[in-house]
Design a protein around this motif. Structure first.
Motif, PDB file in Angstrom:
ATOM      1  N   ARG A 166      21.957  52.184 -12.722  1.00 47.19           N
ATOM      2  CA  ARG A 166      21.309  50.879 -12.562  1.00 47.19           C
ATOM      3  C   ARG A 166      21.960  49.897 -13.519  1.00 47.19           C
ATOM      4  O   ARG A 166      22.107  50.176 -14.704  1.00 47.19           O
ATOM      5  N   THR A 215      21.338  58.170 -10.583  1.00 43.87           N
ATOM      6  CA  THR A 215      21.477  56.795 -10.105  1.00 43.87           C
ATOM      7  C   THR A 215      21.889  55.918 -11.277  1.00 43.87           C
ATOM      8  O   THR A 215      21.346  56.031 -12.367  1.00 43.87           O
ATOM      9  N   LYS A 272      21.089  49.380  -3.578  1.00 44.30           N
ATOM     10  CA  LYS A 272      19.964  48.454  -3.664  1.00 44.30           C
ATOM     11  C   LYS A 272      20.360  47.342  -4.625  1.00 44.30           C
ATOM     12  O   LYS A 272      21.151  47.572  -5.533  1.00 44.30           O
ATOM     13  N   TRP A 273      19.793  46.170  -4.434  1.00 41.65           N
ATOM     14  CA  TRP A 273      19.977  45.094  -5.398  1.00 41.65           C
ATOM     15  C   TRP A 273      18.792  44.143  -5.270  1.00 41.65           C
ATOM     16  O   TRP A 273      18.071  44.155  -4.281  1.00 41.65           O
ATOM     17  N   TRP A 316      19.787  42.732 -10.603  1.00 37.52           N
ATOM     18  CA  TRP A 316      20.049  44.152 -10.782  1.00 37.52           C
ATOM     19  C   TRP A 316      20.662  44.748  -9.520  1.00 37.52           C
ATOM     20  O   TRP A 316      20.522  44.202  -8.422  1.00 37.52           O
ATOM     21  N   CYS A 317      21.338  45.875  -9.702  1.00 41.91           N
ATOM     22  CA  CYS A 317      21.856  46.636  -8.574  1.00 41.91           C
ATOM     23  C   CYS A 317      21.862  48.113  -8.960  1.00 41.91           C
ATOM     24  O   CYS A 317      21.971  48.456 -10.136  1.00 41.91           O
ATOM     25  N   GLU A 318      21.732  48.974  -7.949  1.00 40.78           N
ATOM     26  CA  GLU A 318      21.687  50.411  -8.170  1.00 40.78           C
ATOM     27  C   GLU A 318      22.693  51.121  -7.284  1.00 40.78           C
ATOM     28  O   GLU A 318      22.929  50.719  -6.149  1.00 40.78           O
ATOM     29  N   GLU A 366      21.714  45.891 -14.851  1.00 37.56           N
ATOM     30  CA  GLU A 366      20.886  44.685 -14.898  1.00 37.56           C
ATOM     31  C   GLU A 366      21.603  43.636 -15.731  1.00 37.56           C
ATOM     32  O   GLU A 366      22.156  43.959 -16.782  1.00 37.56           O
ATOM     33  N   GLU A 409      21.981  51.790 -17.097  1.00 39.43           N
ATOM     34  CA  GLU A 409      21.145  52.979 -17.224  1.00 39.43           C
ATOM     35  C   GLU A 409      21.613  54.046 -16.249  1.00 39.43           C
ATOM     36  O   GLU A 409      21.942  53.751 -15.103  1.00 39.43           O
ATOM     37  N   CYS A 425      19.972  57.195 -14.610  1.00 44.69           N
ATOM     38  CA  CYS A 425      18.656  57.811 -14.433  1.00 44.69           C
ATOM     39  C   CYS A 425      18.786  59.319 -14.245  1.00 44.69           C
ATOM     40  O   CYS A 425      19.884  59.841 -14.016  1.00 44.69           O
TER      41      CYS A 425
END
Length: 161
Positions: free
Chosen positions: A77, A75, A112-113, A125-127, A79, A69, A71
């Motif tokens: 993302r 960002t 982030k994850w 998930w990770c961003e 998953e 994704e 955003c």
């Protein structure tokens, strides 16, 4: 043109060729969205989380879902949904170990994850936030690339089991 957030997903069977196919699918999506600023970091993390799903989270005869994704704030993302049980945590590999560092790489490269529950299984998930630079996209020269066609996949790869 699509409206943000952009979303793409693909289902992969439990086989080794799914890992490079997932990387290729991710690269195609991010290039199509003109979101290549952190492409190398994203692709390495896709390799790691899909490999973990394949080795530890996907029972024989099953597969995993890759969801990507972009955003509104740019960002990215990623998953990976699998149907296997298991506790996902940062490992403490031995100094001479040849494996076991995948999530350490994800933790180092992603902003982030985390792990979410699903029934059955889990979602890892990770961003990746946008770079903090202003001005034109440093990864593109000579304008934006044309719209891309999705990578070719076997028909069997798109059928869920």
């Amino acid at each position: 043109m699509e409206q943000l957030p952009y979303k793409r997903e693909a289902f992969y069977r439990r086989e080794r060729k799914s890992i490079p196919a997932a990387r290729e699918f991710t690269a195609w999506a991010l290039k199509d969205w003109h979101a290549i600023e952190r492409l190398d970091d994203v692709l390495l993390c896709v390799s790691e989380v899909t490999t973990n799903a394949l080795l530890h989270g996907v029972p024989p005869g099953r597969g995993f879902l890759l969801h990507i994704e972009l955003c509104a704030d740019r960002t990215v993302r990623v998953e990976v949904h699998d149907s296997g049980a298991g506790d996902v945590r940062l490992p403490e590999p031995e100094a001479d170990a040849e494996c076991g560092r995948g999530l350490l790489l994800v933790a180092a490269l992603a902003d982030k994850w985390g792990v979410g529950e699903r029934d059955p299984g889990k979602t890892v998930w990770c961003e990746f936030g946008p770079p903090s630079t202003t001005g034109p996209n440093p990864g593109l020269t000579g304008g934006y690339p044309p719209r891309l066609s999705p990578p070719r996949r076997d028909k069997s790869d798109s059928a869920r089991k």
